[in-house]
Motif scaffolding. Structure first.
Motif, short mmCIF file in Angstrom:
data_model
loop_
_atom_site.label_atom_id
_atom_site.label_comp_id
_atom_site.label_asym_id
_atom_site.label_seq_id
_atom_site.Cartn_x
_atom_site.Cartn_y
_atom_site.Cartn_z
N GLY A 12 -5.12 24.52 0.92
CA GLY A 12 -4.09 23.80 1.41
C GLY A 12 -4.25 23.32 2.94
N LYS A 13 -3.30 22.44 3.33
CA LYS A 13 -3.19 22.03 4.72
C LYS A 13 -1.76 21.84 5.23
N LEU A 14 -1.74 21.58 6.45
CA LEU A 14 -0.60 21.23 7.23
C LEU A 14 -0.91 19.93 8.11
N ILE A 15 0.11 19.15 8.21
CA ILE A 15 -0.08 17.89 9.10
C ILE A 15 0.68 18.28 10.44
N LEU A 16 -0.16 18.13 11.49
CA LEU A 16 0.48 18.43 12.83
C LEU A 16 1.11 17.36 13.38
N GLY A 18 1.06 12.72 12.59
CA GLY A 18 0.62 11.57 12.12
C GLY A 18 0.55 11.15 10.46
N GLU A 19 1.36 12.01 9.80
CA GLU A 19 1.60 11.80 8.41
C GLU A 19 2.15 10.21 8.18
N HIS A 20 1.79 9.68 7.12
CA HIS A 20 2.29 8.19 6.83
C HIS A 20 1.47 7.09 7.56
N SER A 21 1.53 7.19 9.00
CA SER A 21 0.84 6.24 9.74
C SER A 21 -0.74 6.26 9.38
N VAL A 22 -1.14 7.64 9.14
CA VAL A 22 -2.35 7.62 8.66
C VAL A 22 -2.92 6.81 7.45
N VAL A 23 -2.07 6.53 6.66
CA VAL A 23 -2.48 5.61 5.62
C VAL A 23 -2.64 4.33 5.92
N GLY A 84 4.29 19.33 0.75
CA GLY A 84 3.64 18.81 2.08
C GLY A 84 2.35 19.80 2.31
N MET A 85 2.07 20.71 1.58
CA MET A 85 1.11 21.90 1.85
C MET A 85 -0.26 21.29 1.24
N GLY A 86 -0.47 20.27 0.71
CA GLY A 86 -1.73 19.65 -0.11
C GLY A 86 -1.94 20.40 -1.34
N PHE A 123 -3.35 11.27 -8.67
CA PHE A 123 -2.20 11.92 -7.93
C PHE A 123 -1.14 11.16 -7.50
N HIS A 124 -1.85 10.44 -6.29
CA HIS A 124 -0.86 9.57 -5.55
C HIS A 124 -1.78 8.29 -5.36
N SER A 125 -0.88 7.13 -5.56
CA SER A 125 -1.62 6.06 -5.63
C SER A 125 -2.60 5.55 -4.39
N ASN A 126 -2.13 5.80 -3.06
CA ASN A 126 -2.81 5.30 -1.99
C ASN A 126 -2.89 6.25 -1.03
N PRO A 127 -3.94 7.55 -1.31
CA PRO A 127 -3.92 8.56 -0.69
C PRO A 127 -4.83 8.22 0.54
N SER A 128 -4.66 8.77 1.85
CA SER A 128 -5.28 8.12 3.18
C SER A 128 -6.72 9.11 2.89
N GLY A 129 -6.70 10.15 2.27
CA GLY A 129 -7.90 10.94 2.21
C GLY A 129 -7.89 12.25 3.12
N ASP A 171 7.98 13.88 -3.56
CA ASP A 171 7.03 13.30 -4.35
C ASP A 171 6.43 12.38 -3.39
N THR A 172 5.03 12.59 -3.10
CA THR A 172 4.36 11.94 -2.37
C THR A 172 4.14 10.57 -2.44
N SER A 173 3.83 10.16 -3.77
CA SER A 173 3.71 8.55 -4.19
C SER A 173 5.08 8.06 -3.94
N MET A 175 7.35 8.69 -1.60
CA MET A 175 7.54 8.45 -0.26
C MET A 175 6.68 7.60 0.46
N VAL A 176 5.43 7.75 -0.24
CA VAL A 176 4.34 6.52 0.58
C VAL A 176 4.77 5.32 0.04
N ASP A 177 5.22 5.15 -1.25
CA ASP A 177 5.79 3.71 -1.64
C ASP A 177 7.04 3.07 -0.89
N SER A 249 6.59 18.25 7.80
CA SER A 249 5.10 18.08 7.78
C SER A 249 4.66 17.65 6.22
N GLY A 250 4.05 16.83 6.31
CA GLY A 250 3.72 16.17 4.85
C GLY A 250 4.35 15.00 4.41
N ALA A 251 4.73 14.52 3.41
CA ALA A 251 5.16 13.23 2.99
C ALA A 251 6.61 13.18 3.20
#
Ligand code: PMV
Length: 295
Positions: A12-16, A18-23, A84-86, A123-129, A171-173, A175-177, A249-251
């Motif tokens: 898993g991961k945590l975003i310190l 930059g979430e969303h802008s990383v997309v 948001g923990m990947g 899983f999510h239409s437009n993941p940053s990676g 739901d990441t998708s 939130m990103v949409d 942290s996360g979406a």
């Protein structure tokens, strides 16, 4: 006689910051955590089947796409879903690793990332990676989306992160949409988050300055509409308990709040008065397994 099964894990991961802008190509800083997901592939004949307690349509599509025949697929996960923990990237990376083993391929990190990204795109239409990359290698990373992505390993921190779970899934998708739908109006805010991440990298080992940047990042995430009342209340609780900074942290839309501290025990104790499940996260890195163990 049962044939050999193949297992792969993703962390898993945590975003310190930059979430969303990383997309949209801005940098983000994230860290790998010790909680992980294991995907197990048991060879069978015919169409692959999924052995999970709850049917997830997106996961069914991932299996149909990446391994339509030949396996019974099961998952063991230590990561709560939608927090948001990947969790989805951990499944994607676990599956990529298990498939490489099952096909007896010495897969490079790039090949595993590419396979994991095929799953992440379902899983999510437009993941940053970002999630897939951190799930693969862990540590503290600066990530910039691109072809190939730019990745820089950063030095281990001199602070701790306390994780507070809202108990609600986002739901990441969705939130990103939701963020995409507000562009170009919110583009200056996304740029500000990107600039803030540059400052966070410069002050990564100055917990007071970094904490203030986390607070600023949370405010910008509120402004782009991905926070909610509960998450805002949780950041207030963390700051009142003595954290130097706190943010979702996360979406967002649910998930976790992270709180930065150099004095974890008393801060955690105070946070636990209202959030008994809060914990100090253990950073995981492929380079040094395990990196730290405080959970
Ligand atoms: O909530 P998570 O773990 O799915 O994190 C998503 C991070 C985003 O920046 C919102 C999306 C992305 O693809 O980077």
């Amino acid at each position: 006689m049962k044939s050999e099964a193949f297992e792969g894990t993703g962390h898993g991961k945590l975003i310190l910051t930059g979430e969303h802008s990383v997309v949209y190509g801005y940098p983000a800083i994230a860290l790998g955590i010790s909680a992980k997901t294991t995907v197990r592939l048991e060879p069978i004949s015919g169409i692959s089947r999924i052995n999970v307690s709850e049917r997830d349509e997106r996961f069914c599509t991932v299996v149909e796409t990446l391994c339509p025949t030949g396996f019974e697929v099961s998952i063991r996960s230590e990561l709560p879903l939608g927090r948001g923990m990947g969790s989805s990237a951990a499944v994607a990376v676990g599956l990529a690793r298990a498939l490489a083993k099952a096909r007896a391929i010495e897969a490079s990190a790039e090949a595993l990332f590419d396979t994991a990204m095929r799953a992440e795109q379902i899983f999510h239409s437009n993941p940053s990676g970002l999630d897939a990359q951190v799930s693969l290698q862990g540590g503290v990373l600066r990530f910039v989306r691109g072809q190939p992505p730019k990745i820089e390993a950063l030095r281990s921190p001199n602070w701790d992160l306390i994780v507070m779970d809202s108990g609600c899934a986002g739901d990441t998708s969705v939130m990103v949409d939701g963020v995409a739908a507000q562009r170009p109006r919110i583009d200056p805010l996304l740029e500000q988050i990107g600039q803030l991440t540059e400052r966070a990298q410069r002050h990564l080992h100055d917990p007071t300055k970094l904490g203030a940047l986390l607070n600023e990042n949370h405010k910008l995430l509120c402004d782009i509409g991905v926070s909610n009342k509960q998450l805002n209340q949780m950041t207030t609780t963390a700051l009142e308990a003595g954290a130097l900074g706190a943010k979702l942290s996360g979406a967002g839309g649910g998930g976790v709040v992270i709180a930065l501290t150099t004095n974890a025990d008393p801060v955690l104790q105070r946070i636990r008065e209202t959030h008994p499940s809060a914990f100090v996260c253990s950073i995981w890195s492929k380079e040094k397994e395990p990196c730290k163990s405080r959970q």
